[in-house]
Design an enzyme around this catalytic site. Structure first.
Site, PDB file in Angstrom:
ATOM      1  N   GLY A 221     -61.962 -42.876 -20.169  1.00  0.00           N
ATOM      2  CA  GLY A 221     -62.280 -42.112 -21.361  1.00  0.00           C
ATOM      3  C   GLY A 221     -61.162 -42.075 -22.386  1.00  0.00           C
ATOM      4  N   HIS A 222     -59.989 -42.507 -22.024  1.00  0.00           N
ATOM      5  CA  HIS A 222     -58.839 -42.407 -22.930  1.00  0.00           C
ATOM      6  C   HIS A 222     -58.098 -43.739 -22.968  1.00  0.00           C
ATOM      7  CE1 HIS A 222     -59.562 -38.147 -22.945  1.00  0.00           C
ATOM      8  NE2 HIS A 222     -59.436 -38.103 -21.636  1.00  0.00           N
ATOM      9  N   GLN A 223     -58.640 -44.672 -23.730  1.00  0.00           N
ATOM     10  CA  GLN A 223     -57.991 -45.973 -23.839  1.00  0.00           C
ATOM     11  C   GLN A 223     -56.692 -45.839 -24.624  1.00  0.00           C
ATOM     12  OE1 GLN A 223     -58.901 -48.814 -22.409  1.00  0.00           O
ATOM     13  NE2 GLN A 223     -60.601 -47.771 -21.450  1.00  0.00           N
ATOM     14  N   CYS A 224     -55.654 -46.403 -24.108  1.00  0.00           N
ATOM     15  CA  CYS A 224     -54.351 -46.371 -24.765  1.00  0.00           C
ATOM     16  C   CYS A 224     -53.731 -47.756 -24.718  1.00  0.00           C
ATOM     17  CB  CYS A 224     -53.423 -45.375 -24.069  1.00  0.00           C
ATOM     18  SG  CYS A 224     -53.983 -43.673 -24.136  1.00  0.00           S
TER      19      CYS A 224
ATOM     20  N   PRO B 152     -54.997 -37.400 -23.950  1.00  0.00           N
ATOM     21  CA  PRO B 152     -54.070 -37.622 -25.059  1.00  0.00           C
ATOM     22  C   PRO B 152     -54.449 -36.941 -26.374  1.00  0.00           C
ATOM     23  CG  PRO B 152     -55.520 -39.477 -24.894  1.00  0.00           C
ATOM     24  CD  PRO B 152     -55.893 -38.543 -23.760  1.00  0.00           C
TER      25      PRO B 152
END
Length: 159
Positions: A95-98, A140
């Site tokens: 859910g939190h691509q970085c 994030p």
């Protein structure tokens, strides 16, 4: 994510009868063990010739993650949970691509400057988790908001 229910578990174990899944999940203690997928310069999101998207990715830190899961399972058994089931979520559950738009001073090694401005398209700013070097295995959102405010203060005001 809250309490895992039979419907959620059925997606990973479709052959297990629903009544068994209901009984298991009704008496389960649900834990998520998250570890960081460290960046690799060779990982890429590519456009396929047919217009689809392809992911060229080699995960980093998988051995450490497996060790974390084994340690967590041992702790749960020592705490009195005789049955410990694990399931690894893949990239499709992220859910939190970085780290997808590398930031830096050198246009040859990054796509954004330190203020999230594109090196090549000067009126393009990318302010999401992509500018992070990695995720730190936490949500994030607040850091993205802080970076968006920092970028907005730095960006030129358009007429």
């Amino acid at each position: 994510m809250g309490k895992v229910d039979a419907a959620a578990v059925a997606t990973a174990h479709p052959r297990v009868p629903r009544r068994i899944l209901d009984a298991l999940t009704g008496h389960s203690i649900d834990w998520w063990l998250i570890s960081e997928d460290l960046p690799r310069i060779g990982n890429r999101v590519l456009l396929r010739p047919d217009g689809g998207i392809a992911l060229d990715r080699q995960p980093a830190g998988a051995r450490a993650h497996r060790r974390l899961v084994r340690t967590g399972a041992r702790m749960m058994r020592r705490a009195g949970c005789p049955l410990v089931l694990t399931h690894r979520m893949g990239i499709e559950h992220t859910g939190h691509q970085c780290g997808t738009t590398v930031a830096g001073h050198d246009p040859a090694r990054s796509v954004l400057d330190p203020y999230c401005r594109s090196h090549e398209v000067h009126n393009l700013y990318v302010v999401d988790g992509g500018f992070f070097p990695s995720s730190a295995a936490v949500n994030p959102t607040l850091t993205i908001i802080a970076q968006a405010l920092r970028t907005a203060r730095h960006a030129p005001v358009l007429p």
